[in-house]
Design an enzyme around this catalytic site. Sequence first.
Site, PDB file in Angstrom:
ATOM      1  N   PHE A   1       0.815  -1.221   0.000  1.00 15.31           N
ATOM      2  CA  PHE A   1       0.000   0.000   0.000  1.00 15.31           C
ATOM      3  C   PHE A   1       0.844   1.265   0.000  1.00 15.31           C
ATOM      4  O   PHE A   1       0.417   2.298   0.491  1.00 15.31           O
ATOM      5  CB  PHE A   1      -0.962  -0.010   1.190  1.00 15.31           C
ATOM      6  CG  PHE A   1      -1.880  -1.198   1.198  1.00 15.31           C
ATOM      7  CD1 PHE A   1      -2.872  -1.309   0.228  1.00 15.31           C
ATOM      8  CD2 PHE A   1      -1.751  -2.216   2.123  1.00 15.31           C
ATOM      9  CE1 PHE A   1      -3.715  -2.407   0.193  1.00 15.31           C
ATOM     10  CE2 PHE A   1      -2.585  -3.320   2.098  1.00 15.31           C
ATOM     11  CZ  PHE A   1      -3.565  -3.420   1.134  1.00 15.31           C
TER      12      PHE A   1
ATOM     13  N   ILE B   1     -11.253  -5.491 -17.238  1.00 12.23           N
ATOM     14  CA  ILE B   1     -10.971  -6.150 -15.964  1.00 12.23           C
ATOM     15  C   ILE B   1     -10.292  -7.477 -16.293  1.00 12.23           C
ATOM     16  O   ILE B   1     -10.874  -8.339 -16.955  1.00 12.23           O
ATOM     17  CB  ILE B   1     -12.284  -6.390 -15.178  1.00 12.23           C
ATOM     18  CG1 ILE B   1     -13.020  -5.063 -14.908  1.00 12.23           C
ATOM     19  CG2 ILE B   1     -12.006  -7.150 -13.883  1.00 12.23           C
ATOM     20  CD1 ILE B   1     -12.266  -4.052 -14.091  1.00 12.23           C
TER      21      ILE B   1
ATOM     22  N   ASN C   1      -9.286  -9.870 -14.247  1.00 10.33           N
ATOM     23  CA  ASN C   1      -9.671 -11.013 -13.430  1.00 10.33           C
ATOM     24  C   ASN C   1     -10.717 -10.495 -12.440  1.00 10.33           C
ATOM     25  O   ASN C   1     -10.402  -9.667 -11.577  1.00 10.33           O
ATOM     26  CB  ASN C   1      -8.411 -11.536 -12.714  1.00 10.33           C
ATOM     27  CG  ASN C   1      -8.677 -12.727 -11.808  1.00 10.33           C
ATOM     28  OD1 ASN C   1      -9.730 -12.826 -11.186  1.00 10.33           O
ATOM     29  ND2 ASN C   1      -7.708 -13.622 -11.722  1.00 10.33           N
TER      30      ASN C   1
ATOM     31  N   GLN D   1      -9.647  -6.377  -4.612  1.00 12.62           N
ATOM     32  CA  GLN D   1      -9.001  -5.078  -4.433  1.00 12.62           C
ATOM     33  C   GLN D   1     -10.005  -3.999  -4.039  1.00 12.62           C
ATOM     34  O   GLN D   1      -9.756  -3.195  -3.147  1.00 12.62           O
ATOM     35  CB  GLN D   1      -8.328  -4.652  -5.743  1.00 12.62           C
ATOM     36  CG  GLN D   1      -7.051  -5.395  -6.034  1.00 12.62           C
ATOM     37  CD  GLN D   1      -5.973  -5.050  -5.025  1.00 12.62           C
ATOM     38  OE1 GLN D   1      -5.544  -3.910  -4.935  1.00 12.62           O
ATOM     39  NE2 GLN D   1      -5.582  -5.998  -4.222  1.00 12.62           N
TER      40      GLN D   1
ATOM     41  N   LYS E   1      -7.424  -0.151 -16.811  1.00 14.09           N
ATOM     42  CA  LYS E   1      -7.238   0.952 -15.869  1.00 14.09           C
ATOM     43  C   LYS E   1      -6.922   0.336 -14.508  1.00 14.09           C
ATOM     44  O   LYS E   1      -7.612  -0.580 -14.072  1.00 14.09           O
ATOM     45  CB  LYS E   1      -8.509   1.786 -15.744  1.00 14.09           C
ATOM     46  CG  LYS E   1      -8.885   2.581 -16.995  1.00 14.09           C
ATOM     47  CD  LYS E   1     -10.193   3.336 -16.726  1.00 14.09           C
ATOM     48  CE  LYS E   1     -10.550   4.268 -17.866  1.00 14.09           C
ATOM     49  NZ  LYS E   1     -11.807   5.012 -17.575  1.00 14.09           N
TER      50      LYS E   1
ATOM     51  N   GLU F   1      -6.179   1.298  -6.199  1.00  7.20           N
ATOM     52  CA  GLU F   1      -6.322   2.426  -5.274  1.00  7.20           C
ATOM     53  C   GLU F   1      -7.630   3.174  -5.474  1.00  7.20           C
ATOM     54  O   GLU F   1      -7.798   4.285  -4.992  1.00  7.20           O
ATOM     55  CB  GLU F   1      -5.124   3.379  -5.442  1.00  7.20           C
ATOM     56  CG  GLU F   1      -3.826   2.682  -5.060  1.00  7.20           C
ATOM     57  CD  GLU F   1      -2.597   3.501  -5.390  1.00  7.20           C
ATOM     58  OE1 GLU F   1      -2.220   4.327  -4.555  1.00  7.20           O
ATOM     59  OE2 GLU F   1      -2.021   3.313  -6.465  1.00  7.20           O
TER      60      GLU F   1
END
Lengths: 759, 340
Positions: A243, A649, A651, A658, A721, A725
Amino acid sequence: MNQAAPAPRENQGDPVVRIDARLKVTGQAGYPADIVTANVAYGALATSSIARGKVSGLHTKDARAVPGVLDIVTYDDMDKTDTPKFGNTGASSIGPLHDKTVFHDGQIIALVVAETFEAAEEAAMLIRADYEDERPAASFDSKGVKMEPAAGKNPMFKEDAKAGDFDAAWADATVKIDEKYSTPTQHHNPIELFSTTAIWQGDQLTIHEPSQNVTGWKVELARQLKLDPANVRIVSPYIGGAFGSKGPMTARTAIVAVAARRIGRPVRCVVNRMQAFGTQTYRAETRHRIRMGAGKDGRITAFGHEAWEVTSRPDPYVVGGTSATARMYNYGAVLTHVSLVHADRNTPGYMRSPPETPYVYALENAMDEMAVALGMDPVEFRRINEPEKEPIGGKPFSSRSLIKCYDQASEAFGWSKRDPKVGSMRDGDWLVGMGCATAIYPTAAAPCAARVRLTADGEVRVQCGSHEIGTGVRTIAGQMAAERLGIGMDKISVEMGDSALPPAPVSGGSISTASVCSAVMKACDAIRGKLFAAAAGRGAPLAGSGNAKLDLKDEEVVTETGKSAKLADVFKAMQVGAIEEYAEFAPKGSSPEALSKLYAGQSEFHGGENDEDSVKYAFGAEFVEVRINSYTREIRVPRIVGAFAAGRIMNTRTARSQLMGGMIWGIGQALHEATEIDQRHARYVNRDLQDYLVPVNADIKQVDVILVPEIDHQVNPAGVKGLGELGNVGTAAAVASAVYHATGKRIRDLPIRIDDLIG
Amino acid sequence: MRPFVYERPTSVSAAIAMASRVDAVRVPPTGADTQFIAGGTNLADYMKLGVAQPDRLLDLNTLAEPALRQIRINDDTIRFGALVRMGEAADNVDVRRRCPALADSLKFAASGQLRNMASLGGNVLQRTRCEYFREISWPCNKREPGSGCAAMEGSNRQHAVLGTSDACIATYHGDFAQALVALDATVEIEGPRGRRTLAFAKLHKRPGDTPDIETDLAADELITAIEVRLERWSSRSRYLKIRDRESYAFALASAAVALDMDGETVRSARIALGGVATVPWRAREAEDALQGKVLDEAAAQEAAEAAFADARPREHNAFKIPLGKRTLVRALLETRDMKG
């Protein structure tokens, strides 16, 4: 399919199980401090108990007398090394053992090395320092802080965004909001503690340390130790919570390396949780003033965002989240200004969505306030202010699915059942509140290299010096290879987390999936090209088929017309056993030296608001329900729904994970997480998991993630993308909005606690 | 961590003989060279931090006496052996049925892992978690008498508003003890000078000028059992804990309440408060305020006002006064609504 493995929608990849899942849950994944090292000695840090002054004397006699102590590295012992540098790779310019100046609480004053961990810890506690101490400045309101404009002080933040004539627009606005918001200090507390293990073999140095930037660290550590970077290797195959905390290298790494060289043995230093607060980076506190003006029709005409951030005395760490907030809605005139406040604190650093978490919190809280002031539904208010182009540079968005996210999330949440009247919803003794907010995160990518090998029997090995920080990037890189090469996941291996591998950028800024997948795709496509040429060549199995019509599926080269040739036969025709391709990917707009900088450990980011053609962001919408006890005011979050659109996406399993983790962290940011600072002494007080609160299982009930289909060919070749976060941006504002709806109290300073609601 | 001698006595008498010293009555157990350890969830932590520095540990887990590990319940009493784990007591269905406040005060404490290790005897003796006490570079009158109190003008959101002194404002963070003090529990203590029974309310000492002296125990005395008499109010009892998160957090405010009701009227009330005081806090003024009253929200509020009449806030903990009052009001009303 189950909740953890959502069925893929359009432009979404299969929920492939993480390739290291079994290793992780069975404890077989070797984290850097787990690596068995022969003849290892143990290090423990001694740290300062003042925040500002000078060390005038250091008493190490008692420490040296502890049985098993081998060495103490302290002042003068680092003289033959260069001081650390502050930047993308280095956490701070403070070289704690190069200079007896104390810049912050918990600064390293010595490293004790002993035969056992226990002896090292005991000796470290026996080290006493004499200080010439000065009154420190702890934070914004302390005497002696130095304030300066942030723009231009750091290459990460070049200028304050503005557009039009804010003053005039503000003066003319019919409805106005002028409010202040703040976010607290937050410290990384990954379950995997910070550690360094240094092993010398002659003049070759190997460092085992959790790292999000092995190539950058290799180069920076070599500089500090005056070594050829070719002689330094950083190994970090698994990381237990990153992180951003393991992004920049701290001063400790070189100190441990020096200790290992001095005693001629490997040294392992695992930093205890309390000392991590002063020796690692953290999210500094921020303050915001937002002025927003709108017409009665709900159109925003003026947006002003001023912000203040704390940093250390020597380093201009800045997050500058106005870059994103200034481009969020169709504002009309925009004025932003970010100031840095230098205090006697350690240098802050990246923490999940460093700019967006605090800045979007302020913006979205203000949006909610404005919606209330206008008497408008907050979703409708955002819909009205949805921009065609971003307001600062007038560029289009490469794609923007925010309204789709709001529509799908509000439907799933049942927003229509919300009675907008404050305090109107109740369940027995519990007040019910519902709120929402926008999530945004810039989409970027950086140069990256990868090597892919395919053997005649269909085994694939992917190598890339990126980092498995828990996001699933190792799995995703494997999926990309599996898809392009037509091989099952069971025959794919992926190596990452080693500076001896092809270099990858820092695993930060949510760039990894886009950067790594683009490089892996390029290497795979080169293999495809060779295979197809061979398969279609004269006398080959698919002679005369023509390259364009070929594909790889189930270990076969196939044609559109249904002909196929076994991979093994194509290899036979080529008379080779394996094809290996090394590829370098550089995003559109990269400088001519971008790839050579990659090998020098520097990541050149492209995307976000910095591209010529368009601005690139991922968006989401989050809806939260809170329940607040009418007597005792404790706040519960029974459910949260987030819908996110982030291009392709790769996966759905890892993507959901996430985003879910992000929203959970967002709940923690809203209600729990804050470092307490003793304002007199500029020292952190709650330096352990007893008092540094993060949500526990009991705090988290229903979390729903919706992956909204989106196709974006502009962002990068992989069409991806980053979303690592995205999930925790906006969450705290959604909670604040729900708390207001339940109680009528607008809490502008995080975290929102019983203290704020009980009065 | 400092080196220490580790020994495993096999009986209570051996343990106290090994700990015996002539000056024991003048030495607080927390400052003695020889200290007892059971679950170790508090002491081992403080040894690592350098807060506790015993030279010798006597591990009580090898004591042979079966009664130390038993919960015995008859018509009149619940008796907990001192080595019963918090988790066992929390999960005991008879404890819950006969006296819910006891079970809840245990269930809401710590985490499942900690409850499985921590003993009841050790739990009631746990030391404050004041951050300035935990970190040895701060001055602290409790850890180092006469050095000063860093919390007084420092970061003191967690600190006490009741029972404080000019020397110390550290909160007693336990939960079980609040239930015990409300229910007039007693503790059985063995030592080289004999066996004694002490009212639980007398076990903990307010900080006063000597915050380093936390209990009535001598350095060589050992708690062997805790006993709670079952009375008319035991089954109508409750422990309400308010905290920053739903699990694994200390109380910001808590209330243990037991009511003896005659219809809607309070015959007698037993009330203890946690999270707000330096010791397990019996709120006698609140009990007196309720006696003979119809227990409605106004009466509960009046009792809560009485409980906090002498509260003294510091900079960051003033919210504990209204929170403590509302916690008590809610606990009283919820206890009233239980079946007697």
